[in-house]
Design an enzyme around this catalytic site. Sequence first.
Site, PDB file in Angstrom:
ATOM      1  N   CYS A 186      23.474  20.614  38.020  1.00 42.05           N
ATOM      2  CA  CYS A 186      24.331  20.527  36.824  1.00 42.05           C
ATOM      3  C   CYS A 186      24.106  21.687  35.869  1.00 42.05           C
ATOM      4  O   CYS A 186      24.975  22.502  35.638  1.00 42.05           O
ATOM      5  CB  CYS A 186      24.054  19.217  36.104  1.00 42.05           C
ATOM      6  N   LYS A 240      31.598  18.005  28.480  1.00 41.42           N
ATOM      7  CA  LYS A 240      30.586  17.940  29.548  1.00 41.42           C
ATOM      8  C   LYS A 240      29.958  19.322  29.781  1.00 41.42           C
ATOM      9  O   LYS A 240      28.741  19.478  29.887  1.00 41.42           O
ATOM     10  CB  LYS A 240      31.267  17.451  30.838  1.00 41.42           C
TER      11      LYS A 240
HETATM   12  N1  SAJ Z   1      13.912  22.358  32.308  1.00 42.93           N
HETATM   13  C1  SAJ Z   1      13.060  23.319  31.773  1.00 42.93           C
HETATM   14  N2  SAJ Z   1      12.612  23.167  30.493  1.00 42.93           N
HETATM   15  C2  SAJ Z   1      12.955  22.083  29.735  1.00 42.93           C
HETATM   16  C3  SAJ Z   1      13.835  21.110  30.275  1.00 42.93           C
HETATM   17  C4  SAJ Z   1      14.298  21.270  31.573  1.00 42.93           C
HETATM   18  O1  SAJ Z   1      12.712  24.311  32.423  1.00 42.93           O
HETATM   19  O2  SAJ Z   1      12.495  22.000  28.585  1.00 42.93           O
HETATM   20  C5  SAJ Z   1      14.431  22.535  33.682  1.00 42.93           C
HETATM   21  C6  SAJ Z   1      14.014  21.424  34.650  1.00 42.93           C
HETATM   22  O3  SAJ Z   1      12.763  21.663  35.209  1.00 42.93           O
HETATM   23  C7  SAJ Z   1      15.140  21.503  35.670  1.00 42.93           C
HETATM   24  C8  SAJ Z   1      16.367  21.895  34.835  1.00 42.93           C
HETATM   25  O4  SAJ Z   1      15.847  22.436  33.635  1.00 42.93           O
HETATM   26  O5  SAJ Z   1      14.892  22.526  36.615  1.00 42.93           O
HETATM   27  C9  SAJ Z   1      17.324  20.782  34.516  1.00 42.93           C
HETATM   28  O6  SAJ Z   1      16.638  19.568  34.215  1.00 42.93           O
HETATM   29  P1  SAJ Z   1      17.104  18.561  33.063  1.00 42.93           P
HETATM   30  O7  SAJ Z   1      16.171  17.413  33.028  1.00 42.93           O
HETATM   31  O8  SAJ Z   1      17.290  19.309  31.793  1.00 42.93           O
HETATM   32  O9  SAJ Z   1      18.581  18.098  33.461  1.00 42.93           O
HETATM   33  P2  SAJ Z   1      19.279  17.464  34.776  1.00 42.93           P
HETATM   34  O10 SAJ Z   1      19.898  18.593  35.534  1.00 42.93           O
HETATM   35  O11 SAJ Z   1      18.405  16.534  35.517  1.00 42.93           O
HETATM   36  O12 SAJ Z   1      20.440  16.561  34.069  1.00 42.93           O
HETATM   37  C10 SAJ Z   1      21.343  17.166  33.170  1.00 42.93           C
HETATM   38  C11 SAJ Z   1      21.424  16.313  31.885  1.00 42.93           C
HETATM   39  N3  SAJ Z   1      22.142  17.052  30.854  1.00 42.93           N
HETATM   40  C12 SAJ Z   1      21.614  17.251  29.611  1.00 42.93           C
HETATM   41  O13 SAJ Z   1      20.513  16.848  29.300  1.00 42.93           O
HETATM   42  C13 SAJ Z   1      22.484  17.959  28.618  1.00 42.93           C
HETATM   43  C14 SAJ Z   1      22.129  14.997  32.177  1.00 42.93           C
HETATM   44  O14 SAJ Z   1      22.325  14.232  30.991  1.00 42.93           O
HETATM   45  C15 SAJ Z   1      23.502  15.260  32.836  1.00 42.93           C
HETATM   46  O15 SAJ Z   1      24.185  14.059  33.146  1.00 42.93           O
HETATM   47  C16 SAJ Z   1      23.233  16.020  34.129  1.00 42.93           C
HETATM   48  O16 SAJ Z   1      22.621  17.275  33.779  1.00 42.93           O
HETATM   49  C17 SAJ Z   1      24.573  16.207  34.818  1.00 42.93           C
HETATM   50  O17 SAJ Z   1      24.849  15.467  35.782  1.00 42.93           O
HETATM   51  O18 SAJ Z   1      25.379  17.033  34.361  1.00 42.93           O
END
Ligand code: SAJ
Length: 419
Positions: free
Chosen positions: A266, A212
């Site tokens: 997360c 995780k």
């Molecule tokens: N972000 C960027 N650039 C990107 C992608 C995301 O700046 O290219 C930023 C987003 O704006 C945000 C942050 O990253 O601020 C996180 O967003 P996210 O969509 O990447 O992830 P979360 O936090 O919504 O969900 C993540 C997911 N983990 C992964 O994709 C590895 C999800 O599958 C997990 O279940 C979740 O964390 C968790 O609960 O741990």
Amino acid sequence: MSKLNTICVIGLGYIGLPTAVVLASRGVSVVGVDINKDVVTKINRGEIHIVEPDLDAVTARAVQNGLLRATTTVEAADAFVIAVPTPFHDGKADLAYVDAATASIAPVLKKGDLVVLESTSPPGTTESMTKRLAALRPDLRFPNVANGACDIHVAYCPERVLPGRVLIELVENDRVIGGITPACSERAEELYRIFCTGSLLKTGVRTAEMCKLTENSFRDVGIAFANELSVICEKLGINVWELIRLANHHPRVNILQPGPGVGGHCIAVDPWFIVAAAPEESRLIRTAREVNDGKPAHVLEKIKAAVDGARAAGAKPKVALLGLAFKPDVDDFRESPALQIAEAIAEWNNCEVLVSEPHAVRLPGKLADLNHVRLGSSTRDLVAEAHIVVMLVNHRSYNEIQRADLSGKAIIDTRGVWS
Ligand code: SAJ
């Protein structure tokens, strides 16, 4: 081994509630436990306290059918799923909620029960939890790696669902199941087979815990690479968005998107669990966190330069901030870099702050009740009124704002929407 007829889910938050509801929707009798009385009352009325597509209707149905009931005290069950928060502060994981959940299930455990921890946890937590249970219930045999025979099975199974797609991903995603022993993994597999259509991948308990943390650190490092590139490109006068688009045409390159920083509960948090467990060795993971955490300050410098420029030209600048959520199309403001940026600008007290956030009915956090900060209902009107426009969160509804609407204004586009 007996069937898992009754399941007790401890912690009815973003993960526990959907898990309880999905289990109930498969005909299992579920008791949901939460320390918050208001949450319990709400769920028993068939309502929910979090925002997640379709969760309200499925919860209402589960409660009406008598398959889901919420309470503040743990009850006897065939399986216990622990999905409580594990916040991270002062350089270490706070396991107080896991400890409290462990203590609460100990008195009701009976031979044949299964205990699964889902909360994001440092490697070793499930083993410590098992030792604690063993100390509290010396009449029962608990598993350990050396001795397979046991009365209670214990496993770790992390959630991996994406906010906004929880009900789909809970069912369809593959799951990693780490039993203390192989027999524990098999027993836990029976639980997830009730509602998961994805593969159930069995492994050891520490690998599952680390898995995780690894997934979220992998994403954090990827975003840090994109964020660092964006700062380098600014210095070199190169459009980073075009650069990434072009580089991603390479068959083995897939660069993520830069932004104002990394938010949510997360990705911005979990890598620290690894750093805390192996501080000297986690050099890249730590640096990625620092790069992403440093991005809001970099964006603020650019906004400050624009505000200073407008003030030097004699105007009391109006700054339109588009978006406060931690990512597009969600209403979640936890650890949001956009909110952090907005709060910092509000403290300057040298400009009028016009905020657009389609997912908020009132201004969140420290922004509430400030005279010089205003939440507007029409993004188009806010943009028209502003001298400086800052794109912080590319919500779908902002597609209506075109480049032509920004003519004559200073633009700071952290998401590459107009670039
Ligand atoms: N972000 C960027 N650039 C990107 C992608 C995301 O700046 O290219 C930023 C987003 O704006 C945000 C942050 O990253 O601020 C996180 O967003 P996210 O969509 O990447 O992830 P979360 O936090 O919504 O969900 C993540 C997911 N983990 C992964 O994709 C590895 C999800 O599958 C997990 O279940 C979740 O964390 C968790 O609960 O741990």
